[in-house]
Write a protein that holds these residues in place. Structure first.
Motif, short mmCIF file in Angstrom:
data_model
loop_
_atom_site.label_atom_id
_atom_site.label_comp_id
_atom_site.label_asym_id
_atom_site.label_seq_id
_atom_site.Cartn_x
_atom_site.Cartn_y
_atom_site.Cartn_z
N UNK A 126 -26.50 -25.51 32.81
CA UNK A 126 -25.52 -25.93 33.81
C UNK A 126 -25.83 -25.28 35.15
N UNK A 127 -26.12 -23.97 35.15
CA UNK A 127 -26.51 -23.30 36.40
C UNK A 127 -27.79 -23.92 36.97
N UNK A 128 -28.72 -24.23 36.08
CA UNK A 128 -29.98 -24.82 36.52
C UNK A 128 -29.76 -26.18 37.19
N UNK A 129 -28.92 -27.01 36.56
CA UNK A 129 -28.61 -28.32 37.16
C UNK A 129 -27.90 -28.15 38.50
N UNK A 130 -27.00 -27.18 38.56
CA UNK A 130 -26.21 -26.99 39.78
C UNK A 130 -27.09 -26.56 40.95
N UNK A 131 -28.05 -25.69 40.72
CA UNK A 131 -28.82 -25.11 41.80
C UNK A 131 -30.11 -25.88 42.08
N UNK A 132 -30.82 -26.31 41.04
CA UNK A 132 -32.11 -26.97 41.23
C UNK A 132 -32.02 -28.49 41.15
N UNK A 133 -30.91 -29.01 40.66
CA UNK A 133 -30.78 -30.46 40.56
C UNK A 133 -31.06 -30.95 39.16
N UNK A 151 -38.24 -21.08 47.02
CA UNK A 151 -37.87 -19.68 46.79
C UNK A 151 -36.36 -19.53 46.69
N UNK A 152 -35.65 -20.22 47.59
CA UNK A 152 -34.19 -20.11 47.57
C UNK A 152 -33.59 -20.70 46.29
N UNK A 153 -34.11 -21.86 45.88
CA UNK A 153 -33.56 -22.50 44.68
C UNK A 153 -33.92 -21.71 43.42
N UNK A 154 -35.17 -21.34 43.28
CA UNK A 154 -35.57 -20.56 42.11
C UNK A 154 -34.89 -19.19 42.11
N UNK A 155 -34.86 -18.56 43.29
CA UNK A 155 -34.21 -17.25 43.37
C UNK A 155 -32.72 -17.34 43.11
N UNK A 156 -32.09 -18.39 43.65
CA UNK A 156 -30.66 -18.55 43.40
C UNK A 156 -30.35 -18.79 41.94
N UNK A 157 -31.20 -19.57 41.28
CA UNK A 157 -30.99 -19.81 39.84
C UNK A 157 -31.09 -18.52 39.05
N UNK A 158 -32.14 -17.74 39.31
CA UNK A 158 -32.30 -16.50 38.55
C UNK A 158 -31.23 -15.47 38.92
N UNK A 159 -30.77 -15.48 40.14
CA UNK A 159 -29.66 -14.59 40.51
C UNK A 159 -28.42 -14.94 39.69
N UNK A 160 -28.12 -16.24 39.58
CA UNK A 160 -26.97 -16.67 38.78
C UNK A 160 -27.18 -16.33 37.31
N UNK A 161 -28.39 -16.54 36.81
CA UNK A 161 -28.68 -16.21 35.41
C UNK A 161 -28.51 -14.72 35.14
N UNK A 162 -29.05 -13.90 36.03
CA UNK A 162 -28.96 -12.44 35.82
C UNK A 162 -27.51 -11.97 35.90
N UNK A 163 -26.75 -12.49 36.87
CA UNK A 163 -25.35 -12.09 36.99
C UNK A 163 -24.56 -12.49 35.74
N UNK A 164 -24.80 -13.70 35.25
CA UNK A 164 -24.11 -14.18 34.05
C UNK A 164 -24.55 -13.37 32.83
N UNK A 165 -25.82 -13.01 32.76
CA UNK A 165 -26.33 -12.22 31.64
C UNK A 165 -25.73 -10.81 31.65
N UNK A 166 -25.64 -10.21 32.84
CA UNK A 166 -25.03 -8.88 32.91
C UNK A 166 -23.56 -8.92 32.53
#
Length: 476
Positions: A126-133, A151-166
């Motif tokens: 869901x995060x991936x669809x939201x940020x990268x399409x 960079x912004x899309x990939x970085x934003x996706x991983x930022x959301x993933x890391x925050x959710x994982x933490x």
């Protein structure tokens, strides 16, 4: 999700099969429909329970709190200790039988809707669809050169993933450390070593499993996919492609000049599959029964004016034109055992008490006859108070043949969550002239009753042997 083949001939096409090969990244397409809505509802409900449960309290204590240092496990209104292993065993057995029973009836419902790997993977997608399409946008982004947008899309996706994982990792630890204490220490920068380590560890595991490994966990790591065949029969619900109705597919029919079946060969059923299989090739062990392909195919059938159900829930017997049997020996057997275990677990829960009482006779001495003619035995009373507050207990006793026992001492204070051992002497009054049982029997039956004076509902009884003579002495 559809894997894009390498433009070069595959190793299989060249006659070579490699045991190890690099997995192809699966980019899933968003699906909509009845089953997608059910998966979304299941995901939100399960994640909501997981993230919110540590914050609820009961009488000032967390509703679910696994206190490992003190070996006390608070679950809803119960407090369990290691001695409650039988209850834990019953709960695990009930969970396993629930999985077996519903798998026999309806296939891999657990995998498709409730497995943690599926739930967190759905959230990450869901995060991936939201940020990268959606799928085609992500494929295009992957092929494009690195630039600011990528960079912004990939970085934003991983930022959301890391925050959710933490958040996931810290929430997991909150089941072992009170949530308010844990997150308070985190906000003030005072988090100690072990909570920090396990939060990061489980956060990293979530990030890796749901973000990168995904279907690899289901295919190669999960044992359930391997032994599910032992629970399947020809009446188990599966997701299948109606080959008689769909074949020949539209593209093949044009080549051979035959009337086309209902399958338009759009491959959407493959593109939405989270494990990248083609359901049209038949039942495969990788299928997690998420029914995304059912929704995708139904939407296509609606758009081309064909009946729904080209990909549908069915059973092997139903596809063969045979009647579908819900009640069959295997399902009945699993169901009866499952109900029996549920009744047993419910009985254990309803009869569970925070009070434990054991009586051990002092084996260093048989008995002692006092000056007044009464007999004395010595016992060790072990009292466990699993409650959250201290209690004052009183013990009394009575012999099976009528006399009331004299117990010294007979009152004790037990702190919360503590086990105390108290040594007491129990005395049998001197026998009257017409009482011959003591002379005829060397052992009497004694019942000891323990009651909390400040909470009369907390009470336990135990029976013990009371020696009135040498049990090895010949009385005849």
């Amino acid at each position: 999700m559809q894997a894009h083949p390498d433009p070069k001939p595959s190793s299989e096409a060249q006659g070579e099969v490699f045991l190890y090969e690099k997995p192809v990244k699966i980019q899933s397409r968003r699906s909509t429909g009845r089953y997608s809505s059910l998966r979304l509802a299941a995901m939100l409900a399960l994640l909501g329970i997981y993230y919110l449960l540590p914050w609820f309290t009961w009488n000032g204590e967390p509703l679910v709190f696994l206190d490992l240092p003190h070996r006390r496990f608070h679950v809803l209104t119960m407090t369990l200790v290691p001695q409650d292993l039988i209850l834990l065993t019953g709960i695990l057995l009930a969970a396993a039988l629930t999985l077996f029973f519903f798998t026999t009836l309806a296939g891999r419902l657990w995998c498709g809707y409730a497995c943690p790997q599926t739930v967190w993977t759905e959230a990450f997608i869901w995060f991936e669809h939201l940020i990268e399409g959606d799928r085609h946008q992500r494929l295009k982004l992957d092929k494009s050169p690195w630039n600011t947008e990528k960079v912004l899309r990939k970085g934003g996706k991983h930022f959301a993933w890391v925050a959710f994982s933490l958040l996931t990792g810290f929430t997991f630890v909150a089941y072992f450390v009170p949530a308010r204490e844990l997150f308070g220490d985190l906000l003030h920068g005072q988090l100690s070593g072990w909570p920090a380590f396990w939060s990061l560890f489980y956060g990293f595991a979530t990030w890796g499993n749901a973000g990168f490994m995904r279907e690899q966990v289901c295919k190669y790591m999960c044992p359930y996919a391997r032994f599910q065949s032992a629970m399947f029969d020809r009446d188990t619900l599966i997701i299948a492609y109606d080959e008689k109705r769909g074949e020949p597919r539209k593209t093949l029919a044009k080549k051979v000049g035959q009337p086309a079946g209902d399958c338009v060969d759009c491959s959407l059923c493959v593109q939405v599959c989270p494990v990248g299989i083609d359901i049209r090739k038949g039942l495969q062990y990788e299928c997690i029964a998420c029914a995304a392909c059912v929704d995708a195919c139904n939407n296509v059938m609606d758009s081309v004016g064909k009946p729904r159900g080209l990909v549908h829930y069915t059973s092997s017997n139903h596809d063969a034109g045979k009647p579908y049997h819900i009640l069959r020996p295997r399902a009945i057997g699993y169901g009866l055992v499952w109900l029996a275990v549920l009744v047993g677990v419910a009985t254990l829960i309803l009869t569970h008490s925070p009070l434990r009482f054991d009586v051990l006779r002092d084996r260093h001495a048989l008995y002692r006859e006092l000056v007044d003619g009464s007999l004395e035995n010595v016992y060790v009373l072990k009292i466990t108070n699993e409650d959250e507050r201290p209690h004052h207990f009183k013990v009394d006793g009575q012999f099976q043949n009528g006399p009331v026992a004299t117990i010294v001492p007979n009152e004790f204070d037990v702190p919360p969550g503590a086990t105390v051992a108290k040594t007491v002497s129990v005395r049998l009054p001197a026998a009257s002239e017409d009482e011959h049982e003591r002379a005829e029997h060397a052992v009497a039956t004694l019942q000891l009753n323990l009651t909390a004076t400040d909470a009369p509902q907390l009470k336990r009884s135990r029976t013990a042997r009371f020696l009135t003579g040498d049990p090895h002495e010949n009385k005849h």
